[in-house]
Design a protein around this motif. Structure first.
Motif, mmCIF file in Angstrom:
data_model
loop_
_atom_site.group_PDB
_atom_site.id
_atom_site.type_symbol
_atom_site.label_atom_id
_atom_site.label_comp_id
_atom_site.label_asym_id
_atom_site.label_seq_id
_atom_site.Cartn_x
_atom_site.Cartn_y
_atom_site.Cartn_z
ATOM 1 N N THR A 1 -20.142 10.861 10.786
ATOM 2 C CA THR A 1 -19.504 11.088 9.263
ATOM 3 C C THR A 1 -20.504 10.186 8.242
ATOM 4 O OG1 THR A 1 -18.082 9.011 10.139
ATOM 5 C CG2 THR A 1 -17.227 11.532 9.974
ATOM 6 N N GLU A 2 -20.659 9.077 8.491
ATOM 7 C CA GLU A 2 -21.368 8.099 7.766
ATOM 8 C C GLU A 2 -22.926 8.378 7.716
ATOM 9 O OE1 GLU A 2 -20.711 4.013 9.044
ATOM 10 O OE2 GLU A 2 -18.451 4.194 8.428
ATOM 11 N N GLU A 3 -23.565 8.950 8.628
ATOM 12 C CA GLU A 3 -25.116 8.855 8.756
ATOM 13 C C GLU A 3 -25.424 10.488 8.484
ATOM 14 O OE1 GLU A 3 -27.226 6.354 8.421
ATOM 15 O OE2 GLU A 3 -25.641 4.967 8.405
ATOM 16 N N GLU A 4 -24.871 11.216 9.636
ATOM 17 C CA GLU A 4 -25.447 12.640 9.908
ATOM 18 C C GLU A 4 -24.675 13.435 8.530
ATOM 19 O OE1 GLU A 4 -24.780 14.147 13.787
ATOM 20 O OE2 GLU A 4 -25.506 12.355 14.648
ATOM 21 N N TRP A 5 -23.496 13.272 8.375
ATOM 22 C CA TRP A 5 -22.967 14.127 7.229
ATOM 23 C C TRP A 5 -23.440 13.269 5.915
ATOM 24 C CZ3 TRP A 5 -17.030 14.584 6.608
ATOM 25 C CH2 TRP A 5 -16.875 15.381 5.484
ATOM 26 N N GLY A 6 -22.668 11.819 6.060
ATOM 27 C CA GLY A 6 -23.006 11.119 4.571
ATOM 28 C C GLY A 6 -24.374 10.976 4.084
ATOM 29 N N ARG A 7 -25.498 10.860 4.981
ATOM 30 C CA ARG A 7 -26.426 10.587 4.190
ATOM 31 C C ARG A 7 -27.632 11.787 4.667
ATOM 32 N NH1 ARG A 7 -27.767 5.098 3.385
ATOM 33 N NH2 ARG A 7 -26.336 3.612 4.067
ATOM 34 N N ALA A 8 -27.533 12.428 5.445
ATOM 35 C CA ALA A 8 -28.504 13.648 5.962
ATOM 36 C C ALA A 8 -27.973 14.823 5.247
ATOM 37 C CB ALA A 8 -28.874 13.648 7.320
ATOM 38 N N LEU A 9 -26.741 14.702 5.092
ATOM 39 C CA LEU A 9 -26.203 15.964 4.559
ATOM 40 C C LEU A 9 -26.459 17.422 5.214
ATOM 41 C CD1 LEU A 9 -26.176 15.058 0.738
ATOM 42 C CD2 LEU A 9 -24.261 15.188 2.300
ATOM 43 N N ILE A 10 -26.876 18.173 4.430
ATOM 44 C CA ILE A 10 -27.098 19.737 5.207
ATOM 45 C C ILE A 10 -28.307 19.530 6.074
ATOM 46 C CG2 ILE A 10 -28.652 20.661 3.159
ATOM 47 C CD1 ILE A 10 -26.912 23.065 3.518
ATOM 48 N N GLY A 11 -29.064 18.609 5.803
ATOM 49 C CA GLY A 11 -30.183 18.391 6.675
ATOM 50 C C GLY A 11 -30.033 18.331 7.913
ATOM 51 N N SER A 12 -28.697 17.850 8.370
ATOM 52 C CA SER A 12 -28.453 17.422 9.953
ATOM 53 C C SER A 12 -28.172 18.882 10.724
ATOM 54 C CB SER A 12 -27.147 16.763 9.929
ATOM 55 O OG SER A 12 -27.490 15.623 9.555
ATOM 56 N N TRP A 13 -28.287 20.000 10.174
ATOM 57 C CA TRP A 13 -28.031 21.269 10.900
ATOM 58 C C TRP A 13 -29.169 21.332 11.697
ATOM 59 C CZ3 TRP A 13 -23.880 23.466 12.059
ATOM 60 C CH2 TRP A 13 -22.783 23.400 11.293
ATOM 61 N N THR A 14 -30.774 20.967 10.915
ATOM 62 C CA THR A 14 -31.806 21.223 11.883
ATOM 63 C C THR A 14 -32.561 19.741 11.820
ATOM 64 O OG1 THR A 14 -32.830 21.840 9.698
ATOM 65 C CG2 THR A 14 -31.925 23.541 11.157
ATOM 66 N N LEU A 15 -32.375 18.851 11.150
ATOM 67 C CA LEU A 15 -32.737 17.578 11.302
ATOM 68 C C LEU A 15 -32.687 16.904 12.760
ATOM 69 C CD1 LEU A 15 -34.415 15.606 9.665
ATOM 70 C CD2 LEU A 15 -32.347 14.162 9.307
ATOM 71 N N GLY A 16 -33.838 16.489 13.365
ATOM 72 C CA GLY A 16 -33.855 15.764 14.585
ATOM 73 C C GLY A 16 -33.806 17.007 15.767
ATOM 74 N N ALA A 17 -34.286 18.134 15.480
ATOM 75 C CA ALA A 17 -34.084 19.338 16.428
ATOM 76 C C ALA A 17 -34.861 19.071 17.502
ATOM 77 C CB ALA A 17 -34.683 20.578 15.690
#
Length: 416
Positions: free
Chosen positions: A64-80
């Motif tokens: 909630t705080e990092e993946e959604w809160g900071r990376a936002l939509i990028g978390s769908w593919t960020l860190g693949a």
């Protein structure tokens, strides 16, 4: 006497040395510290909702705080590249569940609810069965949602499709040429009776009948071997013995031999071979991933993903050994007083026929369980007269079992 007074000191009740010795030798004892268990409560309802894992608290906060809160939509593919992207989350969770149920990772799909997944596998099974086979066979006392979904699907299909309900002991005798598939729950939610998955699957296969197993009360409680048994399809939930949290995503299993032929009744975009191609025609993804329907439920999937890490270093054979030892002890402690306290055991004593719960009939079961819960001994009531106690090998101790049995005894004696 008020129930709270009867059980006021239950969690601190002195425990015999031989019971403490069992905990000292328990190879899974260290797992208890991985869960947040309320003080003053003995929780025996993990077969309805598993306890909260400390890992889940940390993971949900990070998501909630990092993946959604900071990376936002990028978390769908960020860190693949590191295996941390949201798009592949269903597959990562599927791989962890596969180990627990005797499946390959590409045979498991995670998402939706158990009811929705039951619809998917029923439709898939009927789609690969011979056209003249139009009967779904099931245990007459199967879990209600399984019956409801099967009723709805056969009504939707029409054309002579039928749900046939027979007593569990008579299933083998009804594996007839008109039966397409048999839908059974491995562990009965009321009695804890465990069906012989391998034997029934073999009988069905010999009769040309597909098998669909509901693992809601077995996955995570003891090892399941779907491929070893030759099962065709299965479903299960994530919030009982898998401890994924309330409403956790469910899973389904589809044996590899059916991937190419089985129809996908709910063909959503996340089950497409290339979701972001945005093609106008459905092309199924490889493996069971084709049964994933919509957007992954990231928060709840992440919670389940973290909860499943508790099993990573667990010997599943040791899990079963402890489950049987816990339930054996509970029954043995209540055996001497059961008749006097109007308790009738309905759980099989034979280890191979028992899940990870113990159930008794009692004429005032609803009221008794309400009193037990109010006093901090949390079990479950099932209609019409069943007291149900679930034992989770990962976080229950033998001291818990001793205190719980003494608490049940004290409560019933006080009511008498």
């Amino acid at each position: 006497m008020p129930t709270q007074t009867v059980l006021a000191d239950l969690t601190t009740l002195p425990v015999p040395a031989d019971v403490l010795a069992l905990d000292a030798r328990d190879p899974l004892a260290h797992k208890r510290d991985e869960f947040l268990l309320p003080d003053g409560v003995i929780y025996l309802d993990g077969n309805s909702l598993g306890a909260l894992s400390r890992r889940v608290v940390q993971r949900v906060r990070h998501v909630t705080e990092e993946e959604w809160g900071r990376a936002l939509i990028g978390s769908w593919t960020l860190g693949a590249q590191e295996g941390r992207d949201w798009m592949a989350l269903p597959d990562r969770v599927a791989a962890k569940i596969a180990r627990l149920i005797g499946a390959q990772p590409d045979e498991v799909a995670v998402g939706d609810s158990t009811s929705v997944n039951t619809f998917k596998v029923l439709a898939a099974a009927l789609g690969v069965a011979a056209p003249e086979r139009r009967v779904l066979l099931t245990d007459a006392d199967n879990f209600p949602t399984d019956l409801y979904v099967a009723q709805g699907l056969t009504a939707l299909l029409g054309g002579g499709y039928e749900l046939r309900r027979v007593p569990a002991d008579e299933v083998a005798a009804h594996l007839r040429p008109d039966v397409a598939a048999v839908l059974l729950t491995q562990v009965d939610y009321r009695t804890g009776r465990c069906l012989d998955l391998a034997a029934i699957s073999a009988q069905a296969r010999a009769a040309g009948v597909l098998t669909i197993w509901d693992l809601a009360h077995s996955a995570g409680a003891f090892p399941v071997d779907l491929n070893g048994a030759g099962a065709d399809f299965a479903v299960g939930c994530g919030y009982k013995y898998l401890n994924g949290g309330p409403g956790a995503p469910a899973f389904l299993f589809a044996a590899r031999r059916w991937h190419a032929a089985a129809p996908v009744a709910l063909s959503g975009w996340m089950g497409h071979a290339d979701p972001f191609e945005m093609a106008r025609d459905y092309v199924p993804a490889p493996g069971a991933r084709r049964f994933v329907t919509g957007t992954p439920m990231v928060l709840s999937l992440s919670a389940l993903d973290a909860a499943l890490d508790a099993f990573a270093d667990v010997d599943l054979h040791a899990l079963r050994v402890k489950s049987l030892a816990l339930t054996d002890m509970f029954m043995a402690l209540l055996d001497p007083v059961a008749e006097r306290l109007a308790l009738t055991l309905v759980t099989p004593r034979e280890p191979a026929q028992r899940g990870s719960q113990v159930s008794y009939r009692h004429p005032q079961a609803r009221e008794v369980m309400a009193d037990l819960i109010a006093a901090g001994l949390v079990g479950d009531f099932r209609t019409p007269d069943i007291l149900r106690f679930g034992f989770t090998p990962l976080y229950h101790s033998f001291a818990d079992v001793y205190r719980a049995a003494r608490g049940v005894q004290a409560m019933l004696e006080a009511r008498a």
